[in-house]
Design a protein around this motif. Structure first.
Motif, PDB file in Angstrom:
ATOM      1  N   UNK A 103      -7.883 -16.382  11.896  1.00 46.28           N
ATOM      2  CA  UNK A 103      -8.946 -16.136  10.925  1.00 46.28           C
ATOM      3  C   UNK A 103      -9.667 -14.825  11.219  1.00 46.28           C
ATOM      4  N   UNK A 104      -9.795 -14.463  12.496  1.00 45.21           N
ATOM      5  CA  UNK A 104     -10.433 -13.207  12.849  1.00 45.21           C
ATOM      6  C   UNK A 104      -9.516 -12.023  12.572  1.00 45.21           C
ATOM      7  N   UNK A 105      -8.231 -12.226  12.736  1.00 45.71           N
ATOM      8  CA  UNK A 105      -7.292 -11.139  12.500  1.00 45.71           C
ATOM      9  C   UNK A 105      -7.179 -10.816  11.013  1.00 45.71           C
ATOM     10  N   UNK A 106      -7.287 -11.821  10.164  1.00 45.28           N
ATOM     11  CA  UNK A 106      -7.219 -11.597   8.722  1.00 45.28           C
ATOM     12  C   UNK A 106      -8.630 -11.395   8.187  1.00 45.28           C
ATOM     13  N   UNK A 107      -9.258 -10.332   8.624  1.00 46.33           N
ATOM     14  CA  UNK A 107     -10.646 -10.133   8.246  1.00 46.33           C
ATOM     15  C   UNK A 107     -10.788  -9.044   7.193  1.00 46.33           C
ATOM     16  N   UNK A 108     -11.961  -8.974   6.659  1.00 40.26           N
ATOM     17  CA  UNK A 108     -12.264  -7.952   5.667  1.00 40.26           C
ATOM     18  C   UNK A 108     -12.320  -6.570   6.299  1.00 40.26           C
ATOM     19  N   UNK A 109     -12.620  -6.511   7.583  1.00 38.76           N
ATOM     20  CA  UNK A 109     -12.696  -5.229   8.275  1.00 38.76           C
ATOM     21  C   UNK A 109     -11.347  -4.497   8.238  1.00 38.76           C
ATOM     22  N   UNK A 110     -10.257  -5.225   8.460  1.00 35.29           N
ATOM     23  CA  UNK A 110      -8.937  -4.604   8.420  1.00 35.29           C
ATOM     24  C   UNK A 110      -8.615  -4.085   7.018  1.00 35.29           C
ATOM     25  N   UNK A 111      -8.971  -4.862   6.001  1.00 30.42           N
ATOM     26  CA  UNK A 111      -8.742  -4.408   4.627  1.00 30.42           C
ATOM     27  C   UNK A 111      -9.534  -3.142   4.331  1.00 30.42           C
ATOM     28  N   UNK A 112     -10.779  -3.115   4.767  1.00 33.18           N
ATOM     29  CA  UNK A 112     -11.620  -1.953   4.516  1.00 33.18           C
ATOM     30  C   UNK A 112     -11.054  -0.710   5.216  1.00 33.18           C
ATOM     31  N   UNK A 113     -10.662  -0.857   6.488  1.00 31.72           N
ATOM     32  CA  UNK A 113     -10.149   0.291   7.227  1.00 31.72           C
ATOM     33  C   UNK A 113      -8.829   0.797   6.644  1.00 31.72           C
ATOM     34  N   UNK A 114      -7.942  -0.084   6.239  1.00 32.62           N
ATOM     35  CA  UNK A 114      -6.685   0.384   5.642  1.00 32.62           C
ATOM     36  C   UNK A 114      -6.952   1.083   4.316  1.00 32.62           C
ATOM     37  N   UNK A 115      -7.900   0.579   3.552  1.00 31.83           N
ATOM     38  CA  UNK A 115      -8.230   1.220   2.282  1.00 31.83           C
ATOM     39  C   UNK A 115      -8.835   2.593   2.519  1.00 31.83           C
ATOM     40  N   UNK A 116      -9.736   2.700   3.490  1.00 32.33           N
ATOM     41  CA  UNK A 116     -10.369   3.984   3.806  1.00 32.33           C
ATOM     42  C   UNK A 116      -9.324   5.008   4.239  1.00 32.33           C
ATOM     43  N   UNK A 117      -8.368   4.589   5.070  1.00 36.04           N
ATOM     44  CA  UNK A 117      -7.349   5.514   5.554  1.00 36.04           C
ATOM     45  C   UNK A 117      -6.354   5.918   4.467  1.00 36.04           C
ATOM     46  N   UNK A 118      -6.114   5.051   3.512  1.00 34.08           N
ATOM     47  CA  UNK A 118      -5.130   5.393   2.472  1.00 34.08           C
ATOM     48  C   UNK A 118      -5.758   6.009   1.227  1.00 34.08           C
ATOM     49  N   UNK A 119      -7.060   5.883   1.040  1.00 38.11           N
ATOM     50  CA  UNK A 119      -7.712   6.398  -0.169  1.00 38.11           C
ATOM     51  C   UNK A 119      -7.514   7.906  -0.384  1.00 38.11           C
ATOM     52  N   UNK A 120      -7.651   8.753   0.630  1.00 40.10           N
ATOM     53  CA  UNK A 120      -7.417  10.187   0.384  1.00 40.10           C
ATOM     54  C   UNK A 120      -5.989  10.483  -0.079  1.00 40.10           C
ATOM     55  N   UNK A 121      -5.033   9.721   0.434  1.00 39.41           N
ATOM     56  CA  UNK A 121      -3.647   9.964   0.045  1.00 39.41           C
ATOM     57  C   UNK A 121      -3.339   9.391  -1.337  1.00 39.41           C
ATOM     58  N   UNK A 122      -4.033   8.322  -1.691  1.00 37.43           N
ATOM     59  CA  UNK A 122      -3.908   7.838  -3.072  1.00 37.43           C
ATOM     60  C   UNK A 122      -4.412   8.907  -4.028  1.00 37.43           C
ATOM     61  N   UNK A 123      -5.524   9.521  -3.678  1.00 40.04           N
ATOM     62  CA  UNK A 123      -6.087  10.583  -4.518  1.00 40.04           C
ATOM     63  C   UNK A 123      -5.141  11.775  -4.591  1.00 40.04           C
ATOM     64  N   UNK A 124      -4.542  12.130  -3.473  1.00 41.48           N
ATOM     65  CA  UNK A 124      -3.643  13.273  -3.429  1.00 41.48           C
ATOM     66  C   UNK A 124      -2.351  13.005  -4.201  1.00 41.48           C
ATOM     67  N   UNK A 125      -1.739  11.830  -3.972  1.00 40.37           N
ATOM     68  CA  UNK A 125      -0.460  11.540  -4.608  1.00 40.37           C
ATOM     69  C   UNK A 125      -0.599  11.152  -6.073  1.00 40.37           C
ATOM     70  N   UNK A 126      -1.601  10.345  -6.379  1.00 36.35           N
ATOM     71  CA  UNK A 126      -1.677   9.746  -7.707  1.00 36.35           C
ATOM     72  C   UNK A 126      -2.809  10.289  -8.569  1.00 36.35           C
ATOM     73  N   UNK A 127      -3.657  11.124  -8.009  1.00 40.60           N
ATOM     74  CA  UNK A 127      -4.725  11.728  -8.776  1.00 40.60           C
ATOM     75  C   UNK A 127      -5.968  10.865  -8.937  1.00 40.60           C
ATOM     76  N   UNK A 128      -5.965   9.655  -8.424  1.00 43.02           N
ATOM     77  CA  UNK A 128      -7.145   8.792  -8.486  1.00 43.02           C
ATOM     78  C   UNK A 128      -7.058   7.744  -7.379  1.00 43.02           C
ATOM     79  N   UNK A 129      -8.204   7.171  -7.108  1.00 41.58           N
ATOM     80  CA  UNK A 129      -8.279   6.089  -6.123  1.00 41.58           C
ATOM     81  C   UNK A 129      -8.833   4.875  -6.847  1.00 41.58           C
ATOM     82  N   UNK A 130      -8.176   3.769  -6.704  1.00 45.51           N
ATOM     83  CA  UNK A 130      -8.610   2.566  -7.393  1.00 45.51           C
ATOM     84  C   UNK A 130      -9.270   1.597  -6.415  1.00 45.51           C
ATOM     85  N   UNK A 131     -10.410   1.064  -6.821  1.00 45.73           N
ATOM     86  CA  UNK A 131     -11.065   0.018  -6.031  1.00 45.73           C
ATOM     87  C   UNK A 131     -10.270  -1.272  -6.099  1.00 45.73           C
ATOM     88  N   UNK A 132      -9.376  -1.378  -7.072  1.00 47.40           N
ATOM     89  CA  UNK A 132      -8.585  -2.594  -7.232  1.00 47.40           C
ATOM     90  C   UNK A 132      -7.711  -2.855  -6.012  1.00 47.40           C
TER      91      UNK A 132
END
Length: 187
Positions: A103-132
């Motif tokens: 339960x601790x490993x499947x936390x919201x913190x991991x989701x947030x950090x992966x989203x933060x790390x991939x958001x700049x590349x989503x913007x670069x590759x796809x032209x936008x970043x989705x909160x979805x």
């Protein structure tokens, strides 16, 4: 089960290698799947030599291996880069003093950090970043285990008693995600 069937560490590793290789081939061997497969094989191989494998080193070694094998293609492949940067996000999100509780490993913190790390590349590759992506990740944390369990039951007993409720559940889940995507616009 593996320990009972294969007493030797070497035999377990080779059976794992066959299984991982089969899954990589069956799923189409995309860059992210090959990354995961190689990381698993190197992790298992470390135990053959009595060594501990660290996630960061495994990620670095696999990145170097894959880029060395096909640098021109992989350095501009969105799936490859997003996969690696999501792993870096997981590496930064992991707390060394965290217990082995799932339960601790499947936390919201991991989701947030992966989203933060991939958001700049989503913007670069796809032209936008989705909160979805963040919303879907959070939903996936809590839903994937149930979908896997119900799917396993349906595979073992493919009768309407099990398959119809699973279909209702998946239809409802799709409806919720579809409705959420209407309200969430790209940045």
């Amino acid at each position: 089960f593996r320990r009972v069937l294969f007493r030797s560490i070497r035999a377990r590793f080779f059976m794992d290698a066959i299984g991982v290789t089969g899954i990589v081939i069956l799923t189409g061997a995309s860059a992210s799947v090959v990354r995961g497969g190689l990381m698993l094989l190197l992790f298992g191989g470390a135990s053959l030599f009595g060594r501990r494998a660290s996630f960061g080193r495994l990620l670095l070694v696999v990145a170097m291996m894959l880029v060395w094998a096909d640098a021109r293609h992989l350095l501009f492949d969105a799936g490859f880069l997003l996969s690696f940067f999501a792993c870096i996000g997981l590496l930064h999100a992991a707390s060394p003093n965290e217990a082995a509780d799932i339960a601790k490993k499947l936390s919201l913190r991991e989701s947030w950090f992966t989203w933060i790390w991939t958001a700049p590349f989503q913007l670069w590759f796809f032209g936008s970043v989705s909160w979805m992506g963040l919303v879907a990740n959070v939903l996936a944390l809590f839903v994937v285990m149930w979908i896997q369990a119900l799917s396993f039951i349906v595979l073992l007993a493919p009768i309407r008693l099990f398959s119809v409720p699973l279909q209702w559940f998946l239809d409802y889940l799709w409806l919720v995600i579809d409705r959420l995507s209407v309200f969430v616009s790209p940045i």
